[in-house]
Design a protein around this motif. Structure first.
Motif, PDB file in Angstrom:
ATOM      1  N   ARG A  61       0.931  -1.069   0.033  1.00 36.64           N
ATOM      2  CA  ARG A  61      -0.039   0.111   0.060  1.00 36.64           C
ATOM      3  C   ARG A  61       0.935   1.371   0.047  1.00 36.64           C
ATOM      4  O   ARG A  61       1.832   1.403   0.738  1.00 36.64           O
ATOM      5  CB  ARG A  61      -0.756  -0.004   1.329  1.00 36.64           C
ATOM      6  N   HIS A  62       0.335   2.157  -0.699  1.00 35.34           N
ATOM      7  CA  HIS A  62       1.055   3.643  -0.594  1.00 35.34           C
ATOM      8  C   HIS A  62       0.218   4.648  -0.152  1.00 35.34           C
ATOM      9  O   HIS A  62      -0.530   5.119  -0.545  1.00 35.34           O
ATOM     10  CB  HIS A  62       1.525   3.908  -2.122  1.00 35.34           C
ATOM     11  N   ARG A  68       4.874   7.587   4.890  1.00 34.90           N
ATOM     12  CA  ARG A  68       5.910   6.730   4.761  1.00 34.90           C
ATOM     13  C   ARG A  68       7.155   7.182   5.525  1.00 34.90           C
ATOM     14  O   ARG A  68       7.895   6.543   6.069  1.00 34.90           O
ATOM     15  CB  ARG A  68       6.289   6.536   3.285  1.00 34.90           C
ATOM     16  N   CYS A 171      10.238   2.723  -0.620  1.00 34.81           N
ATOM     17  CA  CYS A 171      10.133   3.220  -1.891  1.00 34.81           C
ATOM     18  C   CYS A 171       9.416   2.546  -3.098  1.00 34.81           C
ATOM     19  O   CYS A 171       9.428   2.883  -4.127  1.00 34.81           O
ATOM     20  CB  CYS A 171      11.752   3.454  -2.537  1.00 34.81           C
ATOM     21  N   TYR A 172       8.785   1.521  -2.648  1.00 36.80           N
ATOM     22  CA  TYR A 172       7.857   0.638  -3.600  1.00 36.80           C
ATOM     23  C   TYR A 172       6.742   1.664  -4.051  1.00 36.80           C
ATOM     24  O   TYR A 172       6.056   2.363  -3.542  1.00 36.80           O
ATOM     25  CB  TYR A 172       7.201  -0.303  -2.823  1.00 36.80           C
ATOM     26  N   GLN A 173       6.668   1.806  -5.531  1.00 40.43           N
ATOM     27  CA  GLN A 173       5.650   2.455  -6.249  1.00 40.43           C
ATOM     28  C   GLN A 173       4.777   1.489  -6.973  1.00 40.43           C
ATOM     29  O   GLN A 173       4.935   1.031  -8.289  1.00 40.43           O
ATOM     30  CB  GLN A 173       6.374   3.408  -7.048  1.00 40.43           C
ATOM     31  N   THR A 229       4.519  11.115  -5.479  1.00 36.01           N
ATOM     32  CA  THR A 229       4.299   9.993  -4.739  1.00 36.01           C
ATOM     33  C   THR A 229       5.798   9.578  -4.072  1.00 36.01           C
ATOM     34  O   THR A 229       5.704   8.398  -3.444  1.00 36.01           O
ATOM     35  CB  THR A 229       3.856   8.597  -5.768  1.00 36.01           C
TER      36      THR A 229
END
Length: 378
Positions: A61-62, A68, A171-173, A229
């Motif tokens: 999830r972002h 974050r 840093c997952y996008q 983001t």
């Protein structure tokens, strides 16, 4: 003389395997026209297991950059004290003995640096010099060693604490579908590491020379695209071929101290991927087994950015294969493209505490030594 003591390394308790990663990519990106290429690239990384600071479902999830960053600060403050305590113990010093702290991280941004929090909360003196490094990526582990070496050389009787905190999973996008970003989703892992460099010590790795090299006109080969983001990792397909240009840099730095880079006893090298290690072995004419500890870090933790060289060094020191007088190289590679290189000689082990790579406490996973860590030819 500056001496690097045995590092302490900690990985989080949540894990994801290569099989998990491939199945996840197929589930999330089944209609991506370049999915077969991405799966092939991920499979070829040599990564078997990675560690995450959050459960997988939360990692995917972002919640936004603000949230974050809060997670980064919270998890860093929760996990840094234990890894620092073990590094200090390995070096036989206390927090009050530290004169400078080098903090390296490329996976979040805070101001002030977490060096201020460490001084306030971990018992460091209020006159401790703060040296945060945020934009050298994977090369920052080598840079931290080199800057600690420089500080000890210019400040007599000083001790420098190095702390690396890399939470790459933050840093997952999820909406970035470029192949390079998909590859990074299967390559990077989370980890923390710490080590002490002392001006004087009868044991440890004596640092004798260091150098930095930049490959011209490669600024956009490894980079972050900074968007609303957050950080989007960018990796050029030409990166794996840079060892042909960086191998001469390693030779040059070694030669400044009368060493032949092809005839050293050990190689502590950043493991960005297997191609990097294969090419470096080829261009330096070095047996592939001398990079076994780098491969072990890559396989068991993935690419943990600036923490890689500290983990590889920890594996080497605790393997029992080093002998007094062994000479070797420590090298980190990162954006720029930049190489940070050290030459050092192993002085021996005084029989004191040596970090085994495990992390104790409810917030950490114990990481026992494996066959790959014990054998220099694994």
């Amino acid at each position: 003389m500056a001496v690097l003591c045995c590092p302490s390394v900690s990985v989080p308790e949540h894990t994801i395997t290569m099989e998990d990663t491939l199945h996840l990519a197929e589930r999330l990106h089944g209609d991506h026209d370049q999915l077969p290429l991405a799966l092939k690239l991920i499979s070829n990384t040599g990564v078997r297991t990675r560690h995450l600071i959050q459960p997988l479902e939360r990692t995917l999830r972002h919640p936004g950059v603000e949230e974050r960053t809060k997670v980064y600060v919270r998890e860093a403050k929760k996990r840094i004290p234990a890894v620092v305590e073990r590094a200090l113990k390995n070096a036989g010093v206390t927090a009050a003995d530290i004169d400078a702290v080098v903090f390296v991280s490329c996976t979040a941004f805070t101001m002030p640096s977490l060096t201020a929090w460490m001084i306030n909360e971990l018992g460091l003196r209020h006159d401790t010099c703060q040296i945060p490094i945020a934009q050298l990526g994977c090369a920052a582990g080598g840079a931290a060693i080199n800057r600690a070496h420089d500080f000890c050389t210019s400040h007599a009787d000083s001790n420098v604490l190095i702390v690396s905190c890399e939470f790459c999973s933050l840093c997952y996008q999820p909406d970035d579908l470029e192949v390079g970003n998909l590859l990074s989703n299967g390559l990077f892992g989370d980890a923390l590491a710490a080590a002490v460099v002392k001006s004087h010590s009868a044991s440890g790795l004596r640092l004798e020379a260091n150098g930095s090299r930049l490959v011209p006109d490669t600024e956009d080969w490894i980079s972050y695209a900074v968007k609303d983001t957050g950080f989007h990792f960018r990796l050029d397909r030409r990166v794996p071929r840079t060892m042909e240009q960086l191998a001469p840099a390693l030779r040059d730095v070694a030669a400044t101290h009368g060493c032949d880079a092809s005839a050293l006893d050990f190689y502590v090298v950043h493991a960005g991927g297997p191609r990097i290690l294969d090419d470096l072995s080829h261009f330096l004419s070095v047996p592939a087994e001398l990079f076994s500890f780098s491969r072990a870090t890559l396989a068991q933790h993935g690419n943990i950015a600036s923490a890689v060289v500290l983990d590889v060094l920890r594996r080497l020191i605790t393997s029992g294969t080093l002998r007094s007088g062994h000479r070797g190289i420590v090298a980190g590679f990162g954006p720029g493209i930049t190489a940070e290189i050290s030459i050092g000689t192993w002085l021996g082990d005084d029989g004191g505490p040596a970090d085994d790579g495990s992390a104790s406490g409810p917030d950490h996973e114990r990481t026992p030594a494996t066959t790959a860590e014990r054998s220099p030819t694994a």
